[in-house]
Design a protein around this motif. Structure first.
Motif, PDB file in Angstrom:
ATOM      1  N   ALA A   3       0.730  -1.150  -0.172  1.00 19.98           N
ATOM      2  CA  ALA A   3       0.082   0.185   0.083  1.00 19.98           C
ATOM      3  C   ALA A   3       0.922   1.252  -0.114  1.00 19.98           C
ATOM      4  CB  ALA A   3      -1.002   0.032   1.220  1.00 19.98           C
ATOM      5  N   GLU A   4       2.119   1.093   0.294  1.00 23.57           N
ATOM      6  CA  GLU A   4       3.050   2.295   0.452  1.00 23.57           C
ATOM      7  C   GLU A   4       3.737   2.622  -0.936  1.00 23.57           C
ATOM      8  OE1 GLU A   4       3.229   4.498   2.809  1.00 23.57           O
ATOM      9  OE2 GLU A   4       1.433   3.296   3.531  1.00 23.57           O
ATOM     10  N   ASN A   5       3.609   1.470  -1.717  1.00 28.14           N
ATOM     11  CA  ASN A   5       4.013   1.765  -3.363  1.00 28.14           C
ATOM     12  C   ASN A   5       3.537   2.923  -3.804  1.00 28.14           C
ATOM     13  OD1 ASN A   5       4.101   1.459  -6.348  1.00 28.14           O
ATOM     14  ND2 ASN A   5       5.502  -0.359  -5.726  1.00 28.14           N
ATOM     15  N   PRO A   6       4.285   3.771  -4.485  1.00 29.48           N
ATOM     16  CA  PRO A   6       3.734   4.983  -5.058  1.00 29.48           C
ATOM     17  C   PRO A   6       2.927   4.386  -6.310  1.00 29.48           C
ATOM     18  CG  PRO A   6       6.074   5.297  -5.008  1.00 29.48           C
ATOM     19  CD  PRO A   6       5.703   3.910  -4.459  1.00 29.48           C
ATOM     20  N   VAL A   7       3.208   3.771  -7.115  1.00 27.48           N
ATOM     21  CA  VAL A   7       2.255   3.581  -8.182  1.00 27.48           C
ATOM     22  C   VAL A   7       0.843   2.800  -7.873  1.00 27.48           C
ATOM     23  CG1 VAL A   7       1.995   1.851 -10.125  1.00 27.48           C
ATOM     24  CG2 VAL A   7       3.968   2.911  -9.981  1.00 27.48           C
ATOM     25  N   ILE A   8       0.832   2.038  -6.614  1.00 26.66           N
ATOM     26  CA  ILE A   8      -0.283   1.488  -6.191  1.00 26.66           C
ATOM     27  C   ILE A   8      -1.334   2.533  -5.616  1.00 26.66           C
ATOM     28  CG2 ILE A   8      -1.205  -0.117  -4.387  1.00 26.66           C
ATOM     29  CD1 ILE A   8       1.114  -1.985  -5.256  1.00 26.66           C
ATOM     30  N   LYS A   9      -0.431   3.646  -4.609  1.00 27.66           N
ATOM     31  CA  LYS A   9      -1.063   4.684  -3.988  1.00 27.66           C
ATOM     32  C   LYS A   9      -1.850   5.545  -5.252  1.00 27.66           C
ATOM     33  CE  LYS A   9       1.029   5.884   0.078  1.00 27.66           C
ATOM     34  NZ  LYS A   9       2.129   6.736   0.803  1.00 27.66           N
ATOM     35  N   LEU A  10      -1.228   5.745  -6.318  1.00 24.97           N
ATOM     36  CA  LEU A  10      -1.844   6.704  -7.297  1.00 24.97           C
ATOM     37  C   LEU A  10      -2.957   5.739  -7.607  1.00 24.97           C
ATOM     38  CD1 LEU A  10       1.239   8.006  -9.233  1.00 24.97           C
ATOM     39  CD2 LEU A  10      -0.560   9.416  -8.058  1.00 24.97           C
ATOM     40  N   CYS A  11      -2.889   4.601  -8.225  1.00 23.30           N
ATOM     41  CA  CYS A  11      -4.042   3.684  -8.716  1.00 23.30           C
ATOM     42  C   CYS A  11      -5.077   3.607  -7.705  1.00 23.30           C
ATOM     43  CB  CYS A  11      -3.404   2.294  -9.005  1.00 23.30           C
ATOM     44  SG  CYS A  11      -2.512   2.457 -10.551  1.00 23.30           S
ATOM     45  N   VAL A  12      -4.832   3.570  -6.504  1.00 19.14           N
ATOM     46  CA  VAL A  12      -5.956   3.300  -5.269  1.00 19.14           C
ATOM     47  C   VAL A  12      -6.839   4.814  -5.322  1.00 19.14           C
ATOM     48  CG1 VAL A  12      -6.614   3.436  -2.876  1.00 19.14           C
ATOM     49  CG2 VAL A  12      -4.829   1.378  -3.887  1.00 19.14           C
ATOM     50  N   GLU A  13      -5.900   6.144  -5.293  1.00 22.41           N
ATOM     51  CA  GLU A  13      -6.575   7.270  -5.250  1.00 22.41           C
ATOM     52  C   GLU A  13      -7.311   7.600  -6.679  1.00 22.41           C
ATOM     53  OE1 GLU A  13      -3.615  10.433  -4.899  1.00 22.41           O
ATOM     54  OE2 GLU A  13      -2.665   9.152  -3.460  1.00 22.41           O
ATOM     55  N   GLY A  14      -6.806   6.735  -7.755  1.00 21.33           N
ATOM     56  CA  GLY A  14      -7.569   7.067  -9.036  1.00 21.33           C
ATOM     57  C   GLY A  14      -8.904   6.311  -8.965  1.00 21.33           C
ATOM     58  N   MET A  15      -8.841   5.041  -8.441  1.00 22.55           N
ATOM     59  CA  MET A  15     -10.112   4.060  -8.134  1.00 22.55           C
ATOM     60  C   MET A  15     -11.099   5.083  -7.371  1.00 22.55           C
ATOM     61  SD  MET A  15      -9.957   1.787 -10.187  1.00 22.55           S
ATOM     62  CE  MET A  15     -11.322   0.702  -9.558  1.00 22.55           C
ATOM     63  N   ALA A  16     -10.429   5.765  -6.360  1.00 20.34           N
ATOM     64  CA  ALA A  16     -11.416   6.535  -5.364  1.00 20.34           C
ATOM     65  C   ALA A  16     -12.182   7.606  -6.014  1.00 20.34           C
ATOM     66  CB  ALA A  16     -10.833   7.053  -4.179  1.00 20.34           C
ATOM     67  N   LEU A  17     -11.329   8.351  -6.985  1.00 24.29           N
ATOM     68  CA  LEU A  17     -11.808   9.415  -7.651  1.00 24.29           C
ATOM     69  C   LEU A  17     -13.096   8.754  -8.897  1.00 24.29           C
ATOM     70  CD1 LEU A  17      -8.737  11.446  -8.788  1.00 24.29           C
ATOM     71  CD2 LEU A  17     -10.597  12.370  -7.444  1.00 24.29           C
TER      72      LEU A  17
END
Length: 142
Positions: A3-17
């Motif tokens: 969950a701390e991986n920057p790519v995964i963080k961006l994808c999680v944020e993108g899914m929330a959006l």
């Protein structure tokens, strides 16, 4: 997944959006994830999400193929649980282009890899989508 991986963080944020109807903003985060990916695993994840926001079935297929190609280059241990979703999306991309034989092929690959998924909400969602894809392709082929 880390969950701390920057790519995964961006994808999680993108899914929330995306879940809030902010598709343009989500697509931007997924592309940022693609641009900062440092290895095949990260690139596979980012391409998987970039594919979701393409403006044509051909472009979606292209990005889904990149995602699978990069997953195939990554450590199997890292991507094993990701394949059902990758194959599902390739099946759907081919189905959208009326490539029914290819769609069926990828849906069957997805079906054959479902055992790696947990019995949680995500696993059930992917299983259901794979079965619906196989049913759609079968009904279009007759």
């Amino acid at each position: 997944m880390d969950a701390e991986n920057p790519v995964i963080k961006l994808c999680v944020e993108g899914m929330a959006l995306e879940s809030r109807g902010q598709s343009v903003e989500a697509a931007s985060l997924f592309m940022q994830a693609w641009q900062i990916a440092m290895d095949d695993f990260e690139a596979s994840i980012a391409a998987h999400y970039v594919a979701r926001h393409q403006d044509s079935p051909e472009k979606a297929l292209h990005w889904n193929q990149i995602s699978i190609d990069r997953a195939n280059l990554a450590s199997e241990e890292k991507v094993r649980s990701f394949y059902p979703s990758l194959y599902l999306n390739m099946g759907k991309a081919h189905e959208d282009l009326s490539h029914l034989a290819e769609a069926e092929h990828f849906y069957k690959l997805a079906e054959g890899s479902l055992a790696v998924l947990s019995d949680d909400r995500y696993g059930k969602m992917v299983r259901d989508a794979v079965h619906r894809g196989l049913e759609r392709v079968a009904s279009k082929s007759t």
